[in-house]
Design an enzyme around this catalytic site. Structure first.
Site, PDB file in Angstrom:
ATOM      1  N   ASN A  50     -18.775  -6.509  -7.985  1.00  0.00           N
ATOM      2  CA  ASN A  50     -18.306  -8.141  -8.427  1.00  0.00           C
ATOM      3  C   ASN A  50     -17.601  -7.859  -9.189  1.00  0.00           C
ATOM      4  O   ASN A  50     -17.695  -6.718  -9.912  1.00  0.00           O
ATOM      5  CB  ASN A  50     -19.265  -9.261  -9.415  1.00  0.00           C
ATOM      6  CG  ASN A  50     -18.319  -9.745  -9.498  1.00  0.00           C
ATOM      7  OD1 ASN A  50     -17.293  -9.713  -9.865  1.00  0.00           O
ATOM      8  ND2 ASN A  50     -18.404 -11.655  -9.611  1.00  0.00           N
ATOM      9  N   ASP A  97     -15.829  -3.906  -3.604  1.00  0.00           N
ATOM     10  CA  ASP A  97     -16.031  -5.231  -2.634  1.00  0.00           C
ATOM     11  C   ASP A  97     -17.032  -5.733  -2.744  1.00  0.00           C
ATOM     12  O   ASP A  97     -17.959  -4.923  -2.945  1.00  0.00           O
ATOM     13  CB  ASP A  97     -15.093  -4.919  -0.885  1.00  0.00           C
ATOM     14  CG  ASP A  97     -15.323  -5.806  -0.678  1.00  0.00           C
ATOM     15  OD1 ASP A  97     -13.774  -5.988  -1.036  1.00  0.00           O
ATOM     16  OD2 ASP A  97     -15.502  -7.365  -0.409  1.00  0.00           O
ATOM     17  N   SER A  98     -17.211  -7.030  -2.873  1.00  0.00           N
ATOM     18  CA  SER A  98     -18.275  -7.596  -2.877  1.00  0.00           C
ATOM     19  C   SER A  98     -19.117  -7.699  -1.397  1.00  0.00           C
ATOM     20  O   SER A  98     -20.216  -7.694  -0.887  1.00  0.00           O
ATOM     21  CB  SER A  98     -17.867  -9.167  -3.214  1.00  0.00           C
ATOM     22  OG  SER A  98     -16.848  -9.822  -2.636  1.00  0.00           O
ATOM     23  N   ASP A 156      -6.344  -6.918  -5.462  1.00  0.00           N
ATOM     24  CA  ASP A 156      -5.931  -7.392  -4.680  1.00  0.00           C
ATOM     25  C   ASP A 156      -7.088  -8.228  -4.527  1.00  0.00           C
ATOM     26  O   ASP A 156      -7.252  -8.784  -3.404  1.00  0.00           O
ATOM     27  CB  ASP A 156      -5.849  -6.482  -3.497  1.00  0.00           C
ATOM     28  CG  ASP A 156      -4.935  -7.532  -2.447  1.00  0.00           C
ATOM     29  OD1 ASP A 156      -4.803  -8.440  -2.631  1.00  0.00           O
ATOM     30  OD2 ASP A 156      -4.994  -6.882  -1.454  1.00  0.00           O
ATOM     31  N   CYS A 166      -2.637 -13.900  -3.451  1.00  0.00           N
ATOM     32  CA  CYS A 166      -1.773 -14.780  -2.408  1.00  0.00           C
ATOM     33  C   CYS A 166      -2.340 -16.147  -2.111  1.00  0.00           C
ATOM     34  O   CYS A 166      -1.929 -16.526  -0.963  1.00  0.00           O
ATOM     35  CB  CYS A 166      -3.066 -14.219  -0.928  1.00  0.00           C
ATOM     36  SG  CYS A 166      -4.733 -14.213  -1.212  1.00  0.00           S
ATOM     37  N   ARG A 217       1.065  -1.494   0.079  1.00  0.00           N
ATOM     38  CA  ARG A 217      -0.289  -0.039   0.038  1.00  0.00           C
ATOM     39  C   ARG A 217       1.432   1.115  -0.328  1.00  0.00           C
ATOM     40  O   ARG A 217       0.127   2.359  -0.926  1.00  0.00           O
ATOM     41  CB  ARG A 217      -0.620  -0.559   1.588  1.00  0.00           C
ATOM     42  CG  ARG A 217      -2.448  -0.922   1.453  1.00  0.00           C
ATOM     43  CD  ARG A 217      -2.699  -1.499   2.206  1.00  0.00           C
ATOM     44  NE  ARG A 217      -2.437  -1.244   3.585  1.00  0.00           N
ATOM     45  CZ  ARG A 217      -2.996  -2.947   3.815  1.00  0.00           C
ATOM     46  NH1 ARG A 217      -4.104  -3.428   2.981  1.00  0.00           N
ATOM     47  NH2 ARG A 217      -2.443  -3.224   5.369  1.00  0.00           N
TER      48      ARG A 217
HETATM   49  N1  SAH Z   1      -7.437  -4.936  -0.351  1.00  0.00           N
HETATM   50  C1  SAH Z   1      -8.065  -4.813   0.809  1.00  0.00           C
HETATM   51  C2  SAH Z   1      -7.692  -6.387   1.289  1.00  0.00           C
HETATM   52  C3  SAH Z   1      -8.799  -7.242  -0.227  1.00  0.00           C
HETATM   53  S1  SAH Z   1      -9.097  -8.794   0.537  1.00  0.00           S
HETATM   54  C4  SAH Z   1      -6.289  -4.377   1.388  1.00  0.00           C
HETATM   55  O1  SAH Z   1      -5.459  -3.633   1.281  1.00  0.00           O
HETATM   56  O2  SAH Z   1      -7.376  -4.521   2.891  1.00  0.00           O
HETATM   57  C5  SAH Z   1      -9.984  -9.556  -0.399  1.00  0.00           C
HETATM   58  C6  SAH Z   1     -11.355  -8.647  -0.914  1.00  0.00           C
HETATM   59  O3  SAH Z   1     -11.562  -9.118  -2.215  1.00  0.00           O
HETATM   60  C7  SAH Z   1     -12.199  -9.342   0.103  1.00  0.00           C
HETATM   61  O4  SAH Z   1     -12.312  -8.063   1.370  1.00  0.00           O
HETATM   62  C8  SAH Z   1     -13.272  -9.619  -0.426  1.00  0.00           C
HETATM   63  O5  SAH Z   1     -14.463  -9.448  -0.153  1.00  0.00           O
HETATM   64  C9  SAH Z   1     -13.335  -9.599  -1.479  1.00  0.00           C
HETATM   65  N2  SAH Z   1     -13.802  -9.792  -2.729  1.00  0.00           N
HETATM   66  C10 SAH Z   1     -14.074 -12.080  -3.122  1.00  0.00           C
HETATM   67  N3  SAH Z   1     -14.266 -11.596  -4.215  1.00  0.00           N
HETATM   68  C11 SAH Z   1     -14.447 -10.341  -4.730  1.00  0.00           C
HETATM   69  C12 SAH Z   1     -16.032  -9.900  -6.110  1.00  0.00           C
HETATM   70  N4  SAH Z   1     -15.630 -10.631  -6.925  1.00  0.00           N
HETATM   71  N5  SAH Z   1     -15.578  -8.671  -6.252  1.00  0.00           N
HETATM   72  C13 SAH Z   1     -14.828  -7.746  -5.686  1.00  0.00           C
HETATM   73  N6  SAH Z   1     -14.488  -8.300  -4.140  1.00  0.00           N
HETATM   74  C14 SAH Z   1     -14.882  -9.114  -4.024  1.00  0.00           C
END
Ligand code: SAH
Length: 388
Positions: free
Chosen positions: A271, A244-245, A292, A332, A208
């Site tokens: 999504n 975010d979803s 991410d 990840c 970040r």
């Molecule tokens: N970038 C964040 C961490 C992300 S973790 C940080 O720096 O803190 C991954 C995230 O993706 C989770 O919050 C999860 O709810 C979301 N997620 C999972 N599938 C998704 C999708 N299809 N579309 C959007 N968000 C999604």
């Protein structure tokens, strides 16, 4: 008290010699004397001692190495390991009140996670052995850190492989429902009981900060969770759209916007796959995109579909980037290595007809140590790419 002995096969011995802490059930010759979750003495078939390990009666990972020394792995030994992990953080962690104090295998404390959020500590004991040591761990943490509260987030599905219940709650002290910590010069709120993992994605903290070097213009943060990238980067952007979803994650994200007095972020429950496809059709363009997503490959067997997922997601992101824009993209999934991820993105770049420069090849924050002989400890890949 002397530890019960477990006899391991020659292949088990070879695992130890390879520097890996896990010995699989197939390499255990005799564990009849061991109780579930006990600290056991390892012997080979000639009765030669190989140190001590945590025994699991259920998991395919039957033994997790603690030490190759003959010294008993007692409370004092455990306290030394925790203190050593904390001392390492003094060297590698700056500018944050939220970080991983103990990162399991990476700190020679297999299956133990301790995250610090200001004056709160959150613990995960993810094997029978570490779970049995939980009372001692809580005491040691109180002695070494004098926290306001110690919580457990043992609601991790992996515990079911150990025959352990999923549970969460307060273990000691008085816990607050929200904790606010400084990170990279912004204020971030954590919901330690309701949030994902132990509350935050501490492993992306250094990424970040790194993203600040390149971010500008219109930013799209695709899996924002509670807005980590969006909030860290907003002050240098014209506008931010964060997706975010999870509506619950976005609730905390809005709180983070408020805590930092930012007015240029729009949060949207969506999504990211669908959003990116529709945004391209609408002709929307961005200068910076952050991807991410959660791990696409949770098992070795899902490598191929995971690579297709990473290719597709990155393809859609590349299509909506303005020339000269930056893409920060991560995986990840331990089962997808960096070369495989780069390959998937290369295929995406060819399909999108974009030339892509690899600006930085990064990994998890240093409070999540990578052990040279334990590939599983290197799970996060983060690439910063410039798109022509
Ligand atoms: N970038 C964040 C961490 C992300 S973790 C940080 O720096 O803190 C991954 C995230 O993706 C989770 O919050 C999860 O709810 C979301 N997620 C999972 N599938 C998704 C999708 N299809 N579309 C959007 N968000 C999604």
């Amino acid at each position: 008290m002397t530890a019960a002995a477990v006899t391991i096969s020659q292949r088990g011995v070879e695992r130890i010699l390879s520097g890996h802490p896990w010995i699989y059930r197939a390499d255990v010759a005799d564990a009849s004397a061991a109780e579930p979750g006990a600290v056991v003495q390892l012997l080979d078939t000639r009765k030669h001692s190989w140190g001590q390990a945590l025994y699991s009666s259920q998991s395919q990972i039957a033994l997790r190495m603690l030490t190759r020394e003959s010294r008993n792995f007692d409370r004092a030994f455990l306290a030394e390991r925790i203190a050593a992990a904390a001392a390492y953080r003094k060297v590698v962690v700056q500018g944050t009140e939220a970080y991983r104090v103990v990162a399991a295998e990476g700190d020679l404390l297999p299956s133990l996670v301790v995250d610090r959020y200001g004056d709160h500590l959150v613990v995960q004991t993810l094997s029978q052995g570490m779970d049995r040591l939980k009372p001692a761990i809580v005491e040691i943490l109180q002695e070494q850190f004098a926290p306001r509260a110690v919580l457990e987030r043992n609601d991790a599905a992996i515990r079911t492989l150990e025959g352990l219940p999923e549970q969460k709650g307060l273990l000691a002290g008085e816990g607050a429902s929200e904790v606010v910590c400084d990170e990279n010069g912004v204020r971030l709120a954590y919901d330690l009981m309701g949030g994902q993992k132990t509350g935050g994605y501490l492993d992306q903290r250094e990424n970040r900060a790194a993203a600040r070097r390149y971010t500008r213009g219109r930013l799209l943060d695709c899996c924002t969770y509670t807005g980590g990238f969006a909030v860290t980067l907003a002050s240098q952007c014209e506008s931010v759209l964060a997706l975010d979803s999870s509506a619950e994650a976005l609730r905390v994200a809005r709180r983070n916007q408020e805590l930092n007095g930012l007015s240029n972020i729009e949060w949207r429950e969506a999504n990211c796959f669908d959003f990116l496809r529709d945004a391209d059709r609408r002709g929307e363009r961005y200068d910076t995109v952050v991807l991410d997503p959660p791990a696409f490959a949770r098992h070795k067997s899902s490598l191929e579909p995971a690579l297709r997922g990473y290719k597709e997601l990155n393809l859609r992101a590349l299509k909506i980037l303005n020339p000269g824009g930056f893409l920060l993209t991560s995986s990840c999934s331990f089962h997808v290595n960096e070369a495989e991820l780069l390959g998937a993105i290369a295929r995406a770049a060819l399909d999108a007809r974009r030339t892509v420069v690899v600006v930085e090849r990064r990994t998890q924050s240093r409070d999540h140590p990578i052990l040279l002989t334990v590939p599983e400890t290197h799970y996060l890949k983060c690439l910063i790419l410039k798109v022509r």
